[in-house]
Design a protein around this motif. Structure first.
Motif, PDB file in Angstrom:
ATOM      1  N   TRP A 226       0.860  -1.182   0.000  1.00 16.50           N
ATOM      2  CA  TRP A 226       0.000   0.000   0.000  1.00 16.50           C
ATOM      3  C   TRP A 226       0.896   1.231   0.000  1.00 16.50           C
ATOM      4  O   TRP A 226       1.811   1.344   0.819  1.00 16.50           O
ATOM      5  CB  TRP A 226      -0.900   0.022   1.222  1.00 16.50           C
ATOM      6  CG  TRP A 226      -1.996  -1.004   1.202  1.00 16.50           C
ATOM      7  CD1 TRP A 226      -1.881  -2.330   1.494  1.00 16.50           C
ATOM      8  CD2 TRP A 226      -3.360  -0.771   0.871  1.00 16.50           C
ATOM      9  NE1 TRP A 226      -3.092  -2.949   1.364  1.00 16.50           N
ATOM     10  CE2 TRP A 226      -4.033  -2.012   0.984  1.00 16.50           C
ATOM     11  CE3 TRP A 226      -4.103   0.347   0.496  1.00 16.50           C
ATOM     12  CZ2 TRP A 226      -5.386  -2.159   0.733  1.00 16.50           C
ATOM     13  CZ3 TRP A 226      -5.463   0.214   0.252  1.00 16.50           C
ATOM     14  CH2 TRP A 226      -6.093  -1.035   0.363  1.00 16.50           C
ATOM     15  N   THR A 227       0.622   2.167  -0.923  1.00 13.93           N
ATOM     16  CA  THR A 227       1.388   3.411  -0.999  1.00 13.93           C
ATOM     17  C   THR A 227       0.437   4.597  -1.012  1.00 13.93           C
ATOM     18  O   THR A 227      -0.681   4.513  -1.535  1.00 13.93           O
ATOM     19  CB  THR A 227       2.260   3.450  -2.269  1.00 13.93           C
ATOM     20  OG1 THR A 227       1.425   3.234  -3.425  1.00 13.93           O
ATOM     21  CG2 THR A 227       3.344   2.393  -2.208  1.00 13.93           C
ATOM     22  N   LEU A 228       0.901   5.694  -0.434  1.00 19.13           N
ATOM     23  CA  LEU A 228       0.129   6.939  -0.466  1.00 19.13           C
ATOM     24  C   LEU A 228       0.517   7.684  -1.733  1.00 19.13           C
ATOM     25  O   LEU A 228       1.587   8.300  -1.811  1.00 19.13           O
ATOM     26  CB  LEU A 228       0.420   7.776   0.776  1.00 19.13           C
ATOM     27  CG  LEU A 228      -0.377   9.071   0.931  1.00 19.13           C
ATOM     28  CD1 LEU A 228      -1.875   8.790   0.956  1.00 19.13           C
ATOM     29  CD2 LEU A 228       0.052   9.813   2.201  1.00 19.13           C
ATOM     30  N   ASP A 229      -0.356   7.609  -2.742  1.00 18.11           N
ATOM     31  CA  ASP A 229      -0.046   8.170  -4.057  1.00 18.11           C
ATOM     32  C   ASP A 229      -0.621   9.576  -4.200  1.00 18.11           C
ATOM     33  O   ASP A 229      -1.684   9.894  -3.654  1.00 18.11           O
ATOM     34  CB  ASP A 229      -0.618   7.282  -5.168  1.00 18.11           C
ATOM     35  CG  ASP A 229       0.087   5.929  -5.235  1.00 18.11           C
ATOM     36  OD1 ASP A 229       1.092   5.762  -4.510  1.00 18.11           O
ATOM     37  OD2 ASP A 229      -0.364   5.053  -5.981  1.00 18.11           O
ATOM     38  N   CYS A 230       0.099  10.372  -4.946  1.00 21.66           N
ATOM     39  CA  CYS A 230      -0.342  11.733  -5.267  1.00 21.66           C
ATOM     40  C   CYS A 230      -0.648  11.787  -6.759  1.00 21.66           C
ATOM     41  O   CYS A 230       0.162  11.347  -7.575  1.00 21.66           O
ATOM     42  CB  CYS A 230       0.750  12.728  -4.890  1.00 21.66           C
ATOM     43  SG  CYS A 230       0.381  14.438  -5.332  1.00 21.66           S
ATOM     44  N   ARG A 231      -1.794  12.337  -7.104  1.00 26.18           N
ATOM     45  CA  ARG A 231      -2.201  12.389  -8.512  1.00 26.18           C
ATOM     46  C   ARG A 231      -3.016  13.661  -8.762  1.00 26.18           C
ATOM     47  O   ARG A 231      -3.541  14.268  -7.824  1.00 26.18           O
ATOM     48  CB  ARG A 231      -3.027  11.154  -8.863  1.00 26.18           C
ATOM     49  CG  ARG A 231      -4.311  11.039  -8.058  1.00 26.18           C
ATOM     50  CD  ARG A 231      -5.017   9.719  -8.282  1.00 26.18           C
ATOM     51  NE  ARG A 231      -4.265   8.618  -7.706  1.00 26.18           N
ATOM     52  CZ  ARG A 231      -4.824   7.460  -7.333  1.00 26.18           C
ATOM     53  NH1 ARG A 231      -6.129   7.261  -7.489  1.00 26.18           N
ATOM     54  NH2 ARG A 231      -4.089   6.509  -6.822  1.00 26.18           N
TER      55      ARG A 231
END
Length: 432
Positions: A226-231
């Motif tokens: 699980w990764t905290l993604d920025c988009r």
């Protein structure tokens, strides 16, 4: 996907020293207290118990750590039962379905041994039914980026290692497609091998094998990251950036098995994590404080045992000129072994037969052992009252209860930290 896999592997490798320490603390807790590797005079590396055997000793153990952990866990269970923690409020149904009282007791045991409490919360169908399920996660299957906030608010990568059989892999990731099922069977056809991306260029082969290979033959390793993604936000009327927790399930060769944004109402990853105490990103658990005292106690017991084994116990000094005619040494030995035996002597000479008994009580080892036992209680904060021992001079239930209350204060930090963990777990369980 290889970038995500590399990041997960680096997070896993960074905790290798912690996993080694945890294994040592676990060994001490469950009785393997001569497991440390030492070097003998010839430069050979061996376990400490083997070195003691070769030196003519016996590796005796008086396991106080196990009793200490059981006492703390028992006190916690008593407090939770008295407060109705698992039977009141909205968590009652989830607690009953997951046997949370038992699950949390085992989690607290891990918390005391390693300083880690890790649970995973999912909403899925299982053999036992549909609903919210909570699982304890062993630290040896868990990885997370280096973080320093005791609340875990600076976590941006987290995950765990799964070992599944092939039918479960097909059931979870094929999506009913025969073509996809065939591809999964091809990927895991050699389930015992790490796959194309072994990670050997990133760290030690041992760490690589532990990460990429299943722990049992015939099982398939699945890496959940699980990764905290920025988009960028979608739509012309909403410029800016958006953050989302994104899950990827990967095969050891980097093949993407599944990916999705957090499907839960809380929009977070499914893990609840508490490291205690977290200081500069390091964990120093409760058991660590008493390891040295336990080692000293074991060595004193070995020393006392050696002294008692080699000490003279009823040795008979029999002057040769006192041996009467017709009496053999064999007969003297045989008669001496009986309490009502009579041994004739000549009466000549200045020395009569005498028995020699060595008093080992004056060696100081017993007083040193008593001091170490007292230090063990003082350092752990668990004294006679919590251990159920009768305290000298204590009369009456009120006085005893007062001592138990005072003793519990020393453990309040541990209990409060673990309660913060279970409270966060309950909140996330209700928001799935």
């Amino acid at each position: 996907m290889k970038t995500v896999l590399e990041s997960a592997y680096r997070a896993w490798s960074a905790a290798s020293a912690f996993r080694v320490r945890r294994e040592r603390y676990k060994n001490y807790t469950y009785g393997d207290q001569w497991c440390d590797m030492v070097t003998d005079r010839k430069g050979r590396r061996m376990r400490e118990d083997r070195l003691l055997f070769e030196s003519g000793g016996r590796p005796l153990t008086n396991n106080l750590i196990r009793q200490l952990v059981k006492t703390v866990v028992g006190r916690y269970r008593t407090q939770m039962a008295e407060s109705g923690f698992y039977t009141s409020g909205g968590i009652a149904d989830i607690a009953r379905r997951n046997s949370l009282a038992e699950l949390d007791s085992r989690m607290l045991e891990e918390f005391l041994i390693s300083g880690c409490a890790i649970q995973r919360i999912t909403d899925e169908r299982r053999w036992e039914g549909c609903g919210v399920w909570i699982d304890n996660i062993a630290p040896r299957r868990f990885f997370v980026n280096s973080f320093h906030d005791p609340r875990g608010w600076d976590i941006d990568l987290i995950g765990m290692l799964h070992d599944m059989n092939l039918p479960e892999v097909v059931n979870r990731f094929a999506g009913g497609s025969m073509q996809r099922a065939a591809e999964l069977r091809r990927i895991y056809g050699g389930a015992e091998s790490p796959g194309a991306f072994s990670g050997s260029e990133l760290g030690s082969p041992e760490c690589s094998m532990e990460f990429f290979c299943a722990s049992e033959p015939g099982r398939c390793r699945v890496i959940e990251v699980w990764t905290l993604d920025c988009r960028e936000k979608s739509g012309d009327d909403r410029p800016g950036l958006d953050f989302a927790w994104h899950c990827r399930c990967l095969a050891p060769d980097g093949t993407l098995l599944a990916e999705y944004d957090s499907p839960y109402a809380h929009r977070m990853h499914p893990f609840v994590v508490k490291f205690y105490p977290l200081t500069d990103g390091e964990v120093h658990p409760f058991v660590e404080d008493v390891i040295d005292q336990q080692r000293h106690i074991n060595r004193l017991i070995v020393m006392i045992d050696k002294m008692m084994t080699t000490a003279a116990k009823g040795v008979l000094l029999f002057p040769m000129d006192q041996l009467a005619d017709g009496i053999s040494w064999e007969r003297v030995t045989d008669v001496w072994a009986h309490s009502d035996g009579v041994i004739p002597i000549t009466g000549r000479g200045h020395h009569l037969p005498q028995q020699v008994v060595t008093n080992t009580a004056n060696s100081g080892a017993y007083r040193l052992l008593e001091m170490q036992m007292k230090l063990f209680d003082d350092i752990s904060g668990v004294g006679d009252a919590l251990l159920g021992r009768r305290a000298v001079g204590v009369n009456g239930a009120e006085m005893l209860e007062s001592q138990v209350h005072n003793a519990t204060i020393a453990l309040s930090d541990i209990f409060e930290s673990f309660t913060a963990f279970t409270t966060a777990r309950n909140e996330k369980s209700l928001a799935v």
